[in-house]
Design a protein around this motif. Structure first.
Motif, short mmCIF file in Angstrom:
data_model
loop_
_atom_site.label_atom_id
_atom_site.label_comp_id
_atom_site.label_asym_id
_atom_site.label_seq_id
_atom_site.Cartn_x
_atom_site.Cartn_y
_atom_site.Cartn_z
N ASP A 144 0.83 -1.20 0.00
CA ASP A 144 0.00 0.00 0.00
C ASP A 144 0.87 1.26 0.00
O ASP A 144 0.61 2.20 -0.74
N PHE B 209 2.39 1.71 -3.41
CA PHE B 209 1.42 2.19 -4.41
C PHE B 209 1.07 3.66 -4.16
O PHE B 209 1.04 4.46 -5.08
N ASN B 210 0.82 3.98 -2.88
CA ASN B 210 0.42 5.35 -2.55
C ASN B 210 1.49 6.37 -2.96
O ASN B 210 1.21 7.39 -3.58
N ARG C 83 1.55 6.61 -6.72
CA ARG C 83 0.36 7.30 -7.21
C ARG C 83 0.53 8.82 -7.09
O ARG C 83 0.14 9.58 -7.96
N TRP C 84 1.13 9.27 -5.97
CA TRP C 84 1.26 10.71 -5.77
C TRP C 84 2.42 11.31 -6.56
O TRP C 84 2.34 12.43 -7.03
N ARG D 153 -3.33 6.56 -11.03
CA ARG D 153 -3.37 5.20 -10.48
C ARG D 153 -2.84 4.16 -11.45
O ARG D 153 -2.17 3.22 -11.05
N ARG E 162 -11.82 17.14 -0.82
CA ARG E 162 -10.75 16.23 -1.17
C ARG E 162 -10.20 16.51 -2.56
O ARG E 162 -9.00 16.47 -2.80
N THR F 198 -6.45 17.48 -3.55
CA THR F 198 -5.72 16.63 -4.49
C THR F 198 -5.12 17.46 -5.61
O THR F 198 -3.94 17.33 -5.94
N LEU G 180 1.03 11.52 4.92
CA LEU G 180 0.21 10.33 4.67
C LEU G 180 0.90 9.06 5.16
O LEU G 180 0.27 8.15 5.66
N GLY H 132 -8.73 11.84 3.48
CA GLY H 132 -8.78 10.51 2.87
C GLY H 132 -7.97 10.45 1.59
O GLY H 132 -8.42 9.92 0.58
N LEU H 133 -6.77 11.00 1.64
CA LEU H 133 -5.95 11.06 0.43
C LEU H 133 -5.11 9.80 0.22
O LEU H 133 -4.57 9.58 -0.87
N TYR H 134 -4.98 9.00 1.25
CA TYR H 134 -4.15 7.79 1.13
C TYR H 134 -4.81 6.82 0.16
O TYR H 134 -5.98 6.49 0.32
N GLU H 135 -4.08 6.39 -0.83
CA GLU H 135 -4.67 5.47 -1.81
C GLU H 135 -4.03 4.10 -1.71
O GLU H 135 -2.85 3.93 -1.97
#
Lengths: 199, 252
Positions: free
Chosen positions: A38, A41-42, A45-46, A51, A127, A131, A150, B54-57
């Motif tokens: 996780d 991936f996170n 992703r950022w 994704r 959100r 983002t 995060l 809730g930004l954690y993916e």
């Protein structure tokens, strides 16, 4: 061969002999590294802002981690893995979207606005806006924020992952947060102006 | 007046990275610095926003399954031994093993078409399917046009794989490649199914026709059949009924 080692093969992948981990090592990999998928991936992703690309790069990074796992002798597994993920992300960006690495944050576009905690709080509720604001930051600022806020990494871990001197981590975070705040308050005031025009 | 601590130490303070003495120093400073006090409030609000948005993916389930399948279990799926390097001594060992296997096989096993052979084939094609999902491994010839893919195989394999596009039936052709399954060169057709990939492995056989046999391994469905001197195996993470549908199209 160590006890418990069942087989070892090599093949000419990428012109270099590749040791296949024996079962014991495979189990160790599964136990130590896979739980951080996780996080991998996170971060991808950022950094990559998407994704689908993050899936590709995270998978590739896992394969790489698997290959280098023999060279990993204890320590912070998550930081070790995230360092690989990060490097793979930048290699990917260089190859596919090199502009993103050279584009600097445009200070002109986001003049220093008076900090207003209320407007930030409202912005933060959204959100999507948060983002977008994060994605407008250059990747090197975005990544320290993601790692800190995060992933909850310490400065020491961030330094290890980004190959930044530990003393630089604090100032990088300070600049990243300031820029994020500017982007958010700037979009706030733009929105207010628009609303005023409509009235 | 601008305070330089706002852009440095303040952040170490927020992040709990200052040692006790420096944190106490900074707190004393806060009492007399309006700029730092206001910045602290803003930064704490900002941080709360980031953390509560809730930004954690998390990694998608499909990715997790794909990776787990790759690194779990005894099959060394991570290598693609297209040209395995075998030392002469290993050839001897292999020859000895083959001779032994032959004698045992003749006596005990139902032969390569039996259940054992089937499972072994399933492992091999699921491995090949996983390998193909590595970046850059899926197709050698990218085309949705059967008239481009078909001639591409000419001269690369000594048989003519039946190449057809089934886009109108929901299985668009995506391309083809060569692969090695159980030491034998095979032609592979790649079809799409919604966002999933189906690999169809094809090679000539002298064995009699066989009705479709199917199963699943490591979360991937496979189906294997023989018809008119061709053996085919389709593998994918799509559902078994979807694979059956493609199997019917391929044998029509």
């Amino acid at each position: 061969m160590r006890p418990g080692a069942v087989y070892r093969m090599s093949s000419g992948v990428e012109g270099k002999d590749l040791d296949v981990l024996d079962l014991q090592e495979r189990a160790r990999f599964e136990q130590l590294v896979l739980p951080h998928l996780d996080a991998a991936f996170n971060l991808a992703r950022w950094i990559l802002r998407g994704r689908a690309d993050a899936e590709d790069v995270a998978q590739e990074a896992m394969l790489r981690a698997f290959r280098f796992f023999r060279g990993f002798h204890g320590g912070d597994v998550r930081a070790w893995l995230l360092q690989i993920v990060r490097n793979n992300c930048y290699t990917w960006l260089e190859k596919n979207r090199p502009m993103e690495l050279t584009t600097e944050f445009d200070e002109e576009l986001y003049p220093q606005a008076g900090a207003n905690p209320e407007s930030l709080a409202i912005a933060g509720d959204n959100r999507e806006r948060l983002t977008r604001a994060l994605e407008e930051l250059p990747p090197r600022f975005r990544e320290v924020l993601i790692l800190r806020e995060l992933e909850g990494c310490s400065y020491k871990e961030i330094a290890a992952i980004t190959s930044m001197p530990i003393g630089t981590v604090m100032s990088a975070l300070a600049r990243a947060r300031q820029r994020l705040q500017r982007t958010l308050t700037q979009t706030d005031s733009a929105r207010n102006q628009e609303a005023n025009r409509e009235l | 007046m601008s305070c330089e601590l706002t852009e440095s130490v303040l952040h170490g303070y927020i992040d709990g990275e200052l040692d006790a003495a420096r944190a106490a120093d900074f707190e004393r400073h806060l009492a007399s610095c309006a700029q730092c006090t206001s910045a602290l409030e803003t930064q704490e609000t900002l941080r709360a926003s980031i953390q509560h948005a809730g930004l954690y993916e998390r990694a998608p389930e499909a990715l997790r399954r794909k990776i787990e399948a790759q690194y779990r279990g005894p099959a060394p799926v991570v290598v693609a031994p297209v040209r395995p390097r075998v030392r002469p001594t290993q050839w001897l060992a292999l020859a000895a093993a083959l001779i032994l296997a032959f004698f045992i096989g003749v006596r005990l096993l139902p032969g390569p078409t039996g259940r054992g052979g089937q499972t072994e084939l399933a492992s091999a094609i699921v491995d090949a399917h996983l390998r193909s999902l590595q970046p850059g491994h899926l197709v050698d010839v990218v085309s949705t046009d059967q008239h481009t893919v078909k001639p591409w195989f000419d001269g690369k394999v000594d048989f003519a794989p039946p190449v057809r596009d089934f886009a109108s039936d929901g299985f668009p052709l995506q391309g083809g490649r060569l692969d090695i399954v159980k030491g034998r060169q095979v032609a592979v057709l790649v079809y799409g199914r919604r966002k999933h990939v189906v690999n169809v492995f094809i090679w000539p056989t002298t064995d009699p026709d066989m009705s479709p046999q199917s199963g699943s391994q490591l979360g991937y469905n496979w189906i294997n059949w023989r018809k008119g001197g061709m053996e085919m195996s389709a593998v994918s993470d799509v559902s078994a009924p979807d694979l059956n549908e493609l199997q019917k199209l391929l044998t029509e």
